[in-house]
Design a protein around this motif. Structure first.
Motif, PDB file in Angstrom:
ATOM      1  N   LEU A 411      -5.554   8.410  -5.533  1.00 12.48           N
ATOM      2  CA  LEU A 411      -4.597   7.322  -5.774  1.00 12.48           C
ATOM      3  C   LEU A 411      -3.553   7.705  -6.811  1.00 12.48           C
ATOM      4  CD1 LEU A 411      -7.090   4.334  -5.711  1.00 12.48           C
ATOM      5  CD2 LEU A 411      -5.356   4.895  -3.994  1.00 12.48           C
ATOM      6  N   GLN A 414      -1.147   9.495  -4.535  1.00 11.61           N
ATOM      7  CA  GLN A 414      -0.596   8.616  -3.502  1.00 11.61           C
ATOM      8  C   GLN A 414      -1.089   7.196  -3.777  1.00 11.61           C
ATOM      9  OE1 GLN A 414      -1.120  10.105   0.446  1.00 11.61           O
ATOM     10  NE2 GLN A 414      -0.449   8.228   1.427  1.00 11.61           N
ATOM     11  N   PRO A 415      -0.398   6.450  -4.619  1.00 11.25           N
ATOM     12  CA  PRO A 415      -0.919   5.141  -5.053  1.00 11.25           C
ATOM     13  C   PRO A 415      -1.106   4.147  -3.912  1.00 11.25           C
ATOM     14  CG  PRO A 415       0.856   5.895  -6.499  1.00 11.25           C
ATOM     15  CD  PRO A 415       0.844   6.809  -5.322  1.00 11.25           C
ATOM     16  N   GLN A 416      -0.363   4.260  -2.851  1.00 12.95           N
ATOM     17  CA  GLN A 416      -0.444   3.277  -1.768  1.00 12.95           C
ATOM     18  C   GLN A 416      -1.374   3.712  -0.645  1.00 12.95           C
ATOM     19  OE1 GLN A 416       0.965   0.413  -2.251  1.00 12.95           O
ATOM     20  NE2 GLN A 416       1.876   1.115  -4.177  1.00 12.95           N
ATOM     21  N   ALA A 418      -4.083   3.209   1.461  1.00 11.92           N
ATOM     22  CA  ALA A 418      -4.943   2.057   1.727  1.00 11.92           C
ATOM     23  C   ALA A 418      -6.386   2.472   1.958  1.00 11.92           C
ATOM     24  CB  ALA A 418      -4.415   1.284   2.939  1.00 11.92           C
TER      25      ALA A 418
END
Length: 584
Positions: A411, A414-416, A418
């Motif tokens: 995360l 790549q924070p998004q 899902a």
């Protein structure tokens, strides 16, 4: 010493590239040049008279110089012998299955419209070619049509279905000139095989007769290694047909001339008949039936080049070409270097290729249940997908804190993501939940509702709303797993751990369904929500005008499948005439 075995070894010696031995003739010349250079390199020649030098200088070579000369001569000899390719034995070598290529030359003159093979010769020929292309067991196929000249419809290709696409467009009117020049068809087919790099192959001529020129062309093709066979079209009784100029002529099958053509071409003859018996007679359905073809799985023998065995002593001799003490220093450095196995392919890979290879190995370890090894391999790659897959492997291994750390690292990059968010929540929920007393559940499954596929592998088809266990790692064509453990569908919930919780969940489900029914009754015109994408926005007048104009242009395009072939053959025919290739 076993002199008999030594003699047998020398008797079995064979040089694969003996022409390199001619390089040994240069050794005496090199020795003379080396000695002359040393003799003229003396510093005393510039200060002492030449007639006094023999009495003042010791001309005997130094032992070190003599050793250097013999070492250089030995190294030169070893290098030449290694280049000559010494071979002592045969080794087994698998042979590729030899699929003989096939070029079909179809007579597309006006005579093919004769109806002695109802509904016409051409219709029967196209049906036969369709059977041939459908049932042929591999091997490249090409299609040539001819009348007054020969043209390529489809070059040699492994995709027989691509050749079959042109069959319905084959009509006599696509040909620029009428006639039956079988000789040009055979010569053109042999040219296609030659340009494709084949030294052997088959040519199948579909026509009703073969003149002397065609038979001579078949003999020439056979001399080049291409077998020419013939499939007879029509019947001996014959039938009338109409020429392009409106005149009527008769066409009949001449099997004698076709047999003569097949004999001179080294092939076979068969008359067109129902079924595939005629094709089997011609041996065009099995591309391995050609003489010299190797059966599948067959192995042969080949001489093994043993010249590489001479490289270690040659390299050892080359060490002494360095300055004094250099050989010892190089040997010490080689002994000091760490020795471990190295894959040569890894030395030539880019960093992204090496990372992809590690991801693949991690996926293989994950699939066979070696989650610790999979986590280790994924940990060698610093990417969001790698950390996400490492978290899945650690969760499967029961190492929940380490799995959460891996998801956090994914995360961060790549924070998004899902999938990482959902699986982190699932693993965190399992950690916060107290483990029930009793027998252990499946190791490494963070969800009591873990999904298992039919083959015992983790499912990669995670539905919406189920908080599933960490999914399969990505396959080579995916960046990561497509099985996020997220609660995207409010209609699905995890199974509660107790009966009271189950009843509460059922009551909540019924209440939600009743509420949705009441909303549907209150809005009768409203469409139920679907998963289909939203409708495209309303088009502007300019867009609508452009769309209608494009549709109008498309409607004006004539529906003529053979038009492309007709234009192609016409241009090629004119080009040949301009270049003088069409001479009678």
């Amino acid at each position: 010493m076993n002199f008999a075995a030594l003699g047998e070894g020398f008797a079995a010696l064979q040089l694969l590239r003996p022409q390199w031995l001619w390089a040994l003739l240069a050794l005496p010349m090199l020795a003379w040049l080396w000695r002359a250079r040393r003799r003229h390199a003396s510093v005393w020649r510039d200060t002492v008279d030449a007639h006094l030098l023999p009495h003042l200088l010791d001309t005997a070579p130094h032992p070190r110089a003599r050793l250097a000369w013999w070492g250089a001569a030995l190294g030169y000899g070893l290098a030449v012998l290694a280049l000559a390719g010494p071979s002592w034995r045969h080794v087994e070598q698998p042979l590729w299955q030899s699929h003989a290529p096939l070029v079909v030359a179809l007579d597309l003159s006006s005579a093919t419209m004769a109806a002695d093979l109802p509904p016409s010769r051409l219709a029967q020929a196209r049906a036969k070619l369709s059977t041939l292309l459908r049932e042929r067991a591999g091997g490249q196929v090409g299609l040539v049509v001819y009348a007054g000249d020969a043209f390529t419809v489809a070059p040699l290709t492994d995709d027989a279905a691509n050749v079959a696409l042109f069959l319905d467009s084959l009509l006599p009117d696509v040909m620029p000139v009428d006639g039956q020049r079988g000789d040009r068809a055979i010569a053109w087919s042999a040219k296609l095989l030659r340009q494709a790099g084949f030294k052997h192959g088959d040519i199948l001529l579909l026509t009703d007769h073969a003149d002397d020129a065609a038979q001579a062309a078949a003999a020439n093709a056979a001399g080049d290694g291409y077998r020419v066979s013939a499939l007879g079209l029509g019947s001996e009784a014959g039938a009338p047909y109409q020429r392009p100029d409106g005149s009527v002529a008769g066409a009949r099958l001449d099997p004698a001339s076709l047999r003569a053509l097949a004999k001179r071409g080294g092939g076979r003859y068969a008359a067109l008949a129902p079924g595939d018996a005629d094709l089997r007679t011609l041996r065009v359905l099995d591309p391995t039936a050609t003489e010299g073809a190797a059966a599948q799985g067959e192995t042969g023998t080949a001489r093994q080049d043993g010249g590489f065995w001479l490289l270690p002593p040659l390299m050892l001799i080359a060490l002494f070409a360095f300055r004094r003490g250099g050989a010892v220093a190089v040997l010490l450095v080689c002994l000091w270097l760490p020795w471990h196995s190295v894959h040569a392919a890894d030395l030539w890979r880019r960093p992204d290729q090496a990372a992809h290879a590690r991801m693949q190995r991690g996926e293989q370890a994950y699939r066979r249940g070696d989650f610790a090894r999979a986590a280790q391999l994924y940990g060698e790659v610093d990417s969001a997908d790698a950390h996400y897959n490492r978290g899945n492997a650690l969760a499967k291994a029961g190492q929940y804190p380490q799995a959460i750390d891996a998801y956090d690292q994914a995360l961060q990059q790549q924070p998004q993501m899902a999938d990482a968010l959902a699986n982190r929540r699932a693993v965190k929920a399992v950690m916060d939940r107290k483990p029930p007393k009793g027998p252990k559940q499946d190791q490494g499954d963070p969800n009591p509702k873990a999904d298992a596929s039919k083959n015992g592998k983790p499912s990669t088809q995670g539905g919406k709303g189920e908080a599933k266990a960490p999914p399969q790692p990505p396959s080579p064509d995916q960046s990561r797993s497509e099985d996020p453990a997220s609660e995207r569908d409010p209609g699905k919930q995890q199974k509660p751990a107790s009966a009271a919780a189950q009843q509460a969940a059922d009551a909540a489900q019924r209440e939600r369904m009743q509420r949705e029914l009441q909303q549907a009754k209150a809005q009768p015109d409203a469409k139920p929500p679907t998963d289909t994408p939203t409708a495209p926005p309303r088009e502007t007048p300019a867009q609508r005008e452009r769309r209608l104009a494009n549709e109008a242009w498309l409607k004006r395009v004539p529906d003529d499948p053979g038009g492309l072939l007709r234009e192609k053959f016409r241009i090629e025919h004119e080009r040949r005439q301009l270049q003088g290739l069409q001479g009678e």
